[in-house]
Write an enzyme that holds these catalytic residues in place. Structure first.
Site, short mmCIF file in Angstrom:
data_model
loop_
_atom_site.label_atom_id
_atom_site.label_comp_id
_atom_site.label_asym_id
_atom_site.label_seq_id
_atom_site.Cartn_x
_atom_site.Cartn_y
_atom_site.Cartn_z
N PHE A 8 0.83 -1.20 0.00
CA PHE A 8 0.00 0.00 0.00
C PHE A 8 0.86 1.26 0.00
O PHE A 8 1.90 1.31 0.68
CB PHE A 8 -0.87 0.06 1.27
CG PHE A 8 -1.96 -0.97 1.34
CD1 PHE A 8 -3.19 -0.74 0.73
CD2 PHE A 8 -1.76 -2.16 2.02
CE1 PHE A 8 -4.21 -1.69 0.81
CE2 PHE A 8 -2.77 -3.11 2.11
CZ PHE A 8 -3.99 -2.88 1.49
N ASP A 9 0.42 2.27 -0.72
CA ASP A 9 0.90 3.62 -0.52
C ASP A 9 0.30 4.11 0.81
O ASP A 9 -0.64 3.50 1.33
CB ASP A 9 0.45 4.50 -1.69
CG ASP A 9 0.76 5.96 -1.49
OD1 ASP A 9 1.92 6.28 -1.16
OD2 ASP A 9 -0.16 6.78 -1.63
N PHE A 10 0.82 5.21 1.35
CA PHE A 10 0.29 5.73 2.62
C PHE A 10 -0.61 6.94 2.40
O PHE A 10 -1.82 6.85 2.52
CB PHE A 10 1.44 6.07 3.57
CG PHE A 10 0.96 6.55 4.92
CD1 PHE A 10 0.37 5.67 5.81
CD2 PHE A 10 1.11 7.88 5.29
CE1 PHE A 10 -0.08 6.11 7.06
CE2 PHE A 10 0.69 8.33 6.53
CZ PHE A 10 0.08 7.45 7.42
N ASP A 11 -0.02 8.08 2.01
CA ASP A 11 -0.81 9.31 1.84
C ASP A 11 -1.82 9.14 0.71
O ASP A 11 -1.46 8.77 -0.41
CB ASP A 11 0.11 10.48 1.50
CG ASP A 11 0.96 10.91 2.68
OD1 ASP A 11 0.57 11.85 3.38
OD2 ASP A 11 2.01 10.28 2.90
N VAL A 162 -1.25 -0.94 -4.24
CA VAL A 162 -2.45 -0.12 -4.13
C VAL A 162 -2.07 1.32 -3.86
O VAL A 162 -1.34 1.62 -2.91
CB VAL A 162 -3.35 -0.64 -2.97
CG1 VAL A 162 -4.65 0.15 -2.91
CG2 VAL A 162 -3.63 -2.13 -3.12
#
Length: 215
Positions: A8-11, A162
């Site tokens: 996953f990306d965060f922001d 994602v």
């Protein structure tokens, strides 16, 4: 081939930091130019390392000075302003409980990423965290994804990445990983969705990821 690993990306993907980021960028624009910027211009930087975006936006200002304005504006409000997108904490926990390998690959600094992940209560569900401090090459370069794969002991063909921006999608594709765009993304245009780098999947809600995994 079945997927067994999710990065996953965060922001903008796990954490709703959009308003915080926009407010911080506007503070820099107001300080350095005396006026605010169109939000669409700011959103186009989502997913890109801050130093890279700042250097492009303010070529006549030392990048360290611009970043200092941005981070000073954020430092006292960051933790209070960030929240997980609906269903994302539950998704991460469920993926881990069901045996998936789960990682985060972000262009954010490690310290502030950890603040968010701890606030959301998902640290125990993560198998790796890759931040901008772990590589000199950043999204859309494949380096963050490739480092994540190495840390996770995963292969690209069995992995989904994602994210909410084309930086995430291109990073995934450059690493040979299929990409999932979150439907709440604010940084991807209709033209990009029809282009050669379009993501393989789009999910409108966090739990929709399980339908992708079961295909």
């Amino acid at each position: 081939m079945a997927f067994n690993t999710i990065i996953f990306d965060f922001d903008g993907t796990v954490a709703n930091t959009n308003r915080l980021v926009i407010k911080s960028w506007q503070q820099v624009y107001h300080t350095l130019t005396g006026k605010e910027q169109d939000e669409a211009v700011i959103k186009a930087t989502f997913g890109e390392p801050l130093a890279v975006s700042m250097e492009k936006a303010f070529p006549d200002t030392p990048v360290e000075e611009a970043i200092a304005i941005y981070r000073n504006h954020q430092k006292d409000i960051y933790e209070d302003m960030i929240e997980p997108f609906p269903g994302m904490t539950e998704l991460i926990r469920k993926l881990k409980a069901e045996g998936y390998r789960v990682g985060i690959a972000t262009s954010r600094l490690r310290n502030t990423t950890l603040i968010g992940l701890r606030k959301f209560g998902v640290m125990d569900s993560l198998d790796c965290l890759v931040t901008c401090e772990d590589t000199e090459k950043h999204k859309p370069d494949p380096a963050p994804a490739l480092i994540s794969l190495e840390k996770l002991g995963a292969c690209a063909e069995e992995t989904l990445m994602v994210g909410d921006s084309m930086f995430d999608i291109r990073c995934a594709h450059n690493a040979g990983i299929k990409a999932v765009l979150v439907g709440w993304a604010e940084a991807v245009s209709a033209e990009e969705m029809k282009g050669p780098d379009a993501p393989e999947f789009v999910i409108e809600k966090a739990e929709d990821l399980f339908a992708v995994l079961q295909d």
